[in-house]
Design an enzyme around this catalytic site. Sequence first.
Site, PDB file in Angstrom:
ATOM      1  N   ARG A  50       0.840  -1.202   0.000  1.00 20.80           N
ATOM      2  CA  ARG A  50       0.000   0.000   0.000  1.00 20.80           C
ATOM      3  C   ARG A  50       0.871   1.246   0.000  1.00 20.80           C
ATOM      4  O   ARG A  50       1.939   1.262   0.597  1.00 20.80           O
ATOM      5  CB  ARG A  50      -0.882   0.018   1.241  1.00 20.80           C
ATOM      6  N   ASP A  83       0.318   5.406   0.999  1.00 25.57           N
ATOM      7  CA  ASP A  83      -0.628   6.239   1.747  1.00 25.57           C
ATOM      8  C   ASP A  83      -1.225   7.331   0.870  1.00 25.57           C
ATOM      9  O   ASP A  83      -0.749   7.610  -0.238  1.00 25.57           O
ATOM     10  CB  ASP A  83       0.075   6.896   2.936  1.00 25.57           C
ATOM     11  N   ARG A 106       8.461   7.760   6.167  1.00 23.31           N
ATOM     12  CA  ARG A 106       8.148   9.149   6.501  1.00 23.31           C
ATOM     13  C   ARG A 106       8.616   9.512   7.915  1.00 23.31           C
ATOM     14  O   ARG A 106       9.044  10.641   8.168  1.00 23.31           O
ATOM     15  CB  ARG A 106       6.657   9.398   6.327  1.00 23.31           C
TER      16      ARG A 106
END
Length: 247
Positions: free
Chosen positions: A51, A53, A200
């Site tokens: 995935r 974000d 991140r």
Amino acid sequence: MTRRIRMIVQYDGTAYAGWQTQPNGLAVQERLEQELYKITGEAIRLHASGRTDSGVHARAQVAHFDTQSRIPGPKFAYALNCGLPPDIRVAFSQEAPADFHARFQVVRKHYRYALWQSPHGNPFLRDTALHIHHPLDRSLLEQAAAMVVGEHDFGAFKAVGITPKTTWRTVFESRWVQGECPGLLYYHVAGSGFLYNMVRILVGTLLEVGRGARQPEDMPALLEARDRRLAGPTAPPEGLCLMKVDY
């Protein structure tokens, strides 16, 4: 006869709620599955390497699907691109072995985080790079980045509330690279896999080192502590891009 098709998908994630279909917004997966239904008449489920974000981009997201359509593998890219919006493109499609799996056979993922360092923002990079107003110490950034290479418990660098089976990951590459023009700086990181928001949070922590708020030597202590509260903030999504997936 059911066939398995592998695709490489590129997208600007600015307008999307991430890769995975979800109830709170339009996702890249949902948009692709809508087009697959139009051209095959089948309710196809896409499986991706992982995935991304909301707001995160991809140069080479890998996905596969099963179909009984007789459309030749390479033609899926052309057919899908006719109906997809311009911020999503299928760069490649081909029939794959029946046992290929876009997620479970991944051995390495490559991500890049882009920074624009300048007193003023860049209108052409506003959706693809984080604007940093203050100067950063490149030497400190590089020292800190190098300290996360190897196999570690990255519990301090995962989003709160996420409980994966294990927080151990192997990072093969972690380095800063000058961009194509002055002011543009890239963080390159490659690993066996990444926890939710791990890249991140790494970037947010490294930026604290770069501006002198913490020292490069703090990185091993953070890894050892495995406490999210001790690491830096989660960097915004716009600078992050999935660059490559190795199998």
